[in-house]
Design a protein around this motif. Sequence first.
Motif, PDB file in Angstrom:
ATOM      1  N   UNK A 159      53.559  19.373 -35.581  1.00 21.67           N
ATOM      2  CA  UNK A 159      53.880  19.666 -34.173  1.00 21.67           C
ATOM      3  C   UNK A 159      52.744  19.131 -33.338  1.00 21.67           C
ATOM      4  N   UNK A 160      53.064  18.177 -32.450  1.00 21.94           N
ATOM      5  CA  UNK A 160      51.994  17.533 -31.688  1.00 21.94           C
ATOM      6  C   UNK A 160      51.948  18.064 -30.267  1.00 21.94           C
ATOM      7  N   UNK A 161      50.733  18.228 -29.769  1.00 19.58           N
ATOM      8  CA  UNK A 161      50.567  18.637 -28.378  1.00 19.58           C
ATOM      9  C   UNK A 161      49.704  17.589 -27.687  1.00 19.58           C
ATOM     10  N   UNK A 162      50.216  17.027 -26.589  1.00 19.73           N
ATOM     11  CA  UNK A 162      49.430  16.093 -25.775  1.00 19.73           C
ATOM     12  C   UNK A 162      48.787  16.916 -24.673  1.00 19.73           C
ATOM     13  N   UNK A 163      47.489  16.710 -24.437  1.00 23.36           N
ATOM     14  CA  UNK A 163      46.800  17.563 -23.463  1.00 23.36           C
ATOM     15  C   UNK A 163      46.236  16.731 -22.310  1.00 23.36           C
ATOM     16  N   UNK A 164      45.922  17.382 -21.185  1.00 19.28           N
ATOM     17  CA  UNK A 164      45.239  16.674 -20.101  1.00 19.28           C
ATOM     18  C   UNK A 164      43.851  16.242 -20.560  1.00 19.28           C
ATOM     19  N   UNK A 165      43.400  15.100 -20.095  1.00 20.71           N
ATOM     20  CA  UNK A 165      42.083  14.601 -20.471  1.00 20.71           C
ATOM     21  C   UNK A 165      40.989  15.583 -20.081  1.00 20.71           C
ATOM     22  N   UNK A 166      39.972  15.703 -20.943  1.00 17.69           N
ATOM     23  CA  UNK A 166      38.862  16.598 -20.606  1.00 17.69           C
ATOM     24  C   UNK A 166      37.549  15.951 -21.051  1.00 17.69           C
ATOM     25  N   UNK A 167      36.530  16.077 -20.212  1.00 13.49           N
ATOM     26  CA  UNK A 167      35.243  15.478 -20.553  1.00 13.49           C
ATOM     27  C   UNK A 167      34.417  16.373 -21.456  1.00 13.49           C
ATOM     28  N   UNK A 168      34.686  17.672 -21.379  1.00 16.64           N
ATOM     29  CA  UNK A 168      33.906  18.576 -22.220  1.00 16.64           C
ATOM     30  C   UNK A 168      34.693  19.852 -22.430  1.00 16.64           C
ATOM     31  N   UNK A 169      34.125  20.744 -23.214  1.00 17.21           N
ATOM     32  CA  UNK A 169      34.783  22.023 -23.443  1.00 17.21           C
ATOM     33  C   UNK A 169      34.446  23.019 -22.335  1.00 17.21           C
ATOM     34  N   UNK A 170      33.656  22.594 -21.364  1.00 13.21           N
ATOM     35  CA  UNK A 170      33.407  23.431 -20.192  1.00 13.21           C
ATOM     36  C   UNK A 170      34.188  22.829 -19.036  1.00 13.21           C
ATOM     37  N   UNK A 171      35.344  23.403 -18.724  1.00 11.94           N
ATOM     38  CA  UNK A 171      36.225  22.736 -17.778  1.00 11.94           C
ATOM     39  C   UNK A 171      35.677  22.738 -16.351  1.00 11.94           C
ATOM     40  N   UNK A 172      35.822  21.588 -15.687  1.00 12.75           N
ATOM     41  CA  UNK A 172      35.426  21.510 -14.287  1.00 12.75           C
ATOM     42  C   UNK A 172      36.671  21.439 -13.406  1.00 12.75           C
ATOM     43  N   UNK A 173      37.815  21.197 -13.994  1.00 10.61           N
ATOM     44  CA  UNK A 173      39.046  21.105 -13.204  1.00 10.61           C
ATOM     45  C   UNK A 173      40.126  21.937 -13.880  1.00 10.61           C
ATOM     46  N   UNK A 174      41.166  22.192 -13.106  1.00 11.51           N
ATOM     47  CA  UNK A 174      42.313  22.940 -13.625  1.00 11.51           C
ATOM     48  C   UNK A 174      42.889  22.256 -14.861  1.00 11.51           C
ATOM     49  N   UNK A 175      42.982  20.906 -14.778  1.00  5.58           N
ATOM     50  CA  UNK A 175      43.583  20.161 -15.884  1.00  5.58           C
ATOM     51  C   UNK A 175      42.745  20.333 -17.149  1.00  5.58           C
ATOM     52  N   UNK A 176      41.407  20.280 -16.996  1.00  8.94           N
ATOM     53  CA  UNK A 176      40.547  20.459 -18.163  1.00  8.94           C
ATOM     54  C   UNK A 176      40.677  21.873 -18.715  1.00  8.94           C
ATOM     55  N   UNK A 177      40.860  22.830 -17.796  1.00  5.46           N
ATOM     56  CA  UNK A 177      41.024  24.219 -18.209  1.00  5.46           C
ATOM     57  C   UNK A 177      42.246  24.391 -19.093  1.00  5.46           C
ATOM     58  N   UNK A 178      43.301  23.629 -18.782  1.00  8.14           N
ATOM     59  CA  UNK A 178      44.533  23.697 -19.569  1.00  8.14           C
ATOM     60  C   UNK A 178      44.223  23.354 -21.027  1.00  8.14           C
ATOM     61  N   UNK A 179      43.375  22.340 -21.225  1.00 11.48           N
ATOM     62  CA  UNK A 179      43.059  21.893 -22.579  1.00 11.48           C
ATOM     63  C   UNK A 179      42.223  22.930 -23.332  1.00 11.48           C
ATOM     64  N   UNK A 180      41.203  23.467 -22.674  1.00 10.16           N
ATOM     65  CA  UNK A 180      40.394  24.461 -23.381  1.00 10.16           C
ATOM     66  C   UNK A 180      41.232  25.685 -23.736  1.00 10.16           C
ATOM     67  N   UNK A 181      42.067  26.085 -22.775  1.00  7.26           N
ATOM     68  CA  UNK A 181      42.907  27.259 -23.000  1.00  7.26           C
ATOM     69  C   UNK A 181      43.799  27.018 -24.217  1.00  7.26           C
ATOM     70  N   UNK A 182      44.327  25.802 -24.283  1.00 11.12           N
ATOM     71  CA  UNK A 182      45.204  25.492 -25.414  1.00 11.12           C
ATOM     72  C   UNK A 182      44.460  25.637 -26.736  1.00 11.12           C
TER      73      UNK A 182
END
Length: 637
Positions: free
Chosen positions: A52-75
């Motif tokens: 099962x594959x999940x495509x995520x919003x791009x993130x520069x680090x595990x400390x989110x600076x944007x909502x999109x990055x937050x989506x990835x860490x949350x996932x």
Amino acid sequence: MKVKVALVGHPNVGKSVIFNNLTGLNAVVSNYPGTTVEVYRGSVKWKGHAIELVDTPGTYSMTPATQAEGVTRKLILEERPDVIVHVVDATSIRRHLYLTLELLEAGVPLVLAVNQIDRAEALGINISREELERLLGVPVVMCAAVEGRGMEALLDGIIEAYKRGPPASPKYSRDLEEYLRLVEASLKEGLPPELRRFSRLIAKHVVLGDEEFGDLARLVPPRLRAELPKYGKRLALERAARADGIYERAVDAGRAKHLRLSKIDYVSVNPVFGVAVMAALTLAITYGLLGLIHEIGHRIPSALYYNFYEPFVRSLVEGVAPRGLIHDVLVGERAGIYGSLGLLTTGVFFVFFMILPTILVLYLILGVLEDSGLLPRIAISFHRPLRRVGLSGDAAMPLVTGTGCSIVGVLSTRILRGDKERIIASFLQVLGIPCMAQQVMIWHILGRHGPLYVLALYILLLSVTVAMGFILNRAMPGESAVLLLELPPWRRPQLRNLLKKTYARVASFLRTGAPLVFLGILLANLAYYTGAIAAIAELLSPVMSGLLRLPSETCVALIVSVLRKDVAVGVLGRYELTPLQTLTAIAVVTLSFPCVGSFVILLSEFGVKRTLKVVALMLAASLTVGSLLGLLSTLIA
Ligand SMILES: Nc1nc2c(ncn2[C@@H]2O[C@H](COP(=O)(O)OP(=O)(O)OP(=O)(O)O)[C@@H](O)[C@H]2O)c(=O)[nH]1
Ligand SMILES: [Mg+2]
């Protein structure tokens, strides 16, 4: 065996291309950072495993600076994938390895996918897969996703990582490790059970001063807490040094041709020249092309409609229902597009003979702009002017997306840092940027009086938008936005991707927009048929004719605009209005409320209170502009 896999990595590295290759689905792919802002899911069968594959919003680090990055860490934290695939860009791998280490430290089985090796090869960058594998202790796969290279190896790598289990976390210096262990121990009790698995990772985030875990820092005993900043800095520095060390050993870019800025890059990022050139270009694109396409996209479809379609449908319906409600709902009481308001006449014409051919071409052009790498360069030169209205150059991409449809545009603001910038960028586009379908209608209805009126409308909308931006920027608390946009490489747009993207966008218009077009036309038609319009017109007459100097009956356009603004503009075609009146009515329709689609997305992104504020501000702007134009009408008359 079921294996849940998350594709994670910086923006614009090719995660969505890989996702599409593996699942056969169509996540949107573009050549600018921040294309994906939501999670996409798909699946693939491989050697007896259901992946099962999940495509995520791009993130520069595990400390989110944007909502999109937050989506990835949350996932990662909440869905706990079985395997993480870290996708990196082979031409700039140095910058990605810090995130690789962060992901390694999350304790989830990891695969490193070194993508875009076609470009790295062309540039003469040599990457040793074996050395990376040895240094990181996880499977490493080389791929060129656009060519489909390395996809099978990637699937094998996923299964291997899954079987191997969590990788060993890199060890830092002794006292740092000891400190981390103490912090972890003090936090563990306070963590919700589902996060305990990530206790070491979370301890590191607490040490790094991550705001999201600020509450947890209070659990750390005071003696340790005093040293948080010191060890936070140490951790970041040691990690960066480790990443650099891996790079030095595994990558040989010694004789690589440098990724130099091309001449056009210098022009486009130059603050004065850039803005002038890019502003001219943008205006030429929106204004010139729309006019041109209007001519081409209009003539042939219109000829088909009037010569074949309309007579055929009308005679068919008249054979079954010569007059009455059904007749009028289907083909309208009178002939003609704007007179009739029938679902099969006006509705079909608007959707299939007018909007569809035009947005097809426009989306293709937008796709070329996105995939070539030109748009982010335009964005950079707009950074300074955008700062005045509380935005940064980063906001240019969501705003451009908003010229297609603000539902997508508002979602794209997730890539922006800071709430203030997100709200302003969303508000300005629902206020002053008409969607593509509406722009098509504007050319039809206002363009009849000559292209200068269309230009005047654009300038008017732009001025109102800028003025509102100024006001909001002053009125809203919050820091001013910084530009952190990464310039993507120039790329030759791929026809396949362009067609896929255009198809997806047009299909989305047909699925969600077109039904509302028909509903809007039905509503307007019934308002006339039942005579309701006369009553509403009388009620609204002080505003419509008193302030705006428009025939009271045009209030139907305002009512319909809540559903679809393109239909609202179209309905105006029914009336004998002066050019100035047409301009007034369209400006009011555009500025007055978000259409129902944008309204829903504003609600879900920003909540009820802020959405209602947006609507109130829009109404105020629309009434002010409308009354001023009304006054002008009186003066001229
Ligand atoms: N030359 C080359 N280009 C690639 C490769 N993989 C992806 N691209 C291009 O890179 C750009 C970005 O691809 P996406 O898949 O949208 O990137 P993403 O990682 O999903 O980006 P975000 O959604 O912004 O996080 C597109 O223009 C792709 O065509 C590759 O292997 N080689
Ligand atoms: Mg993507």
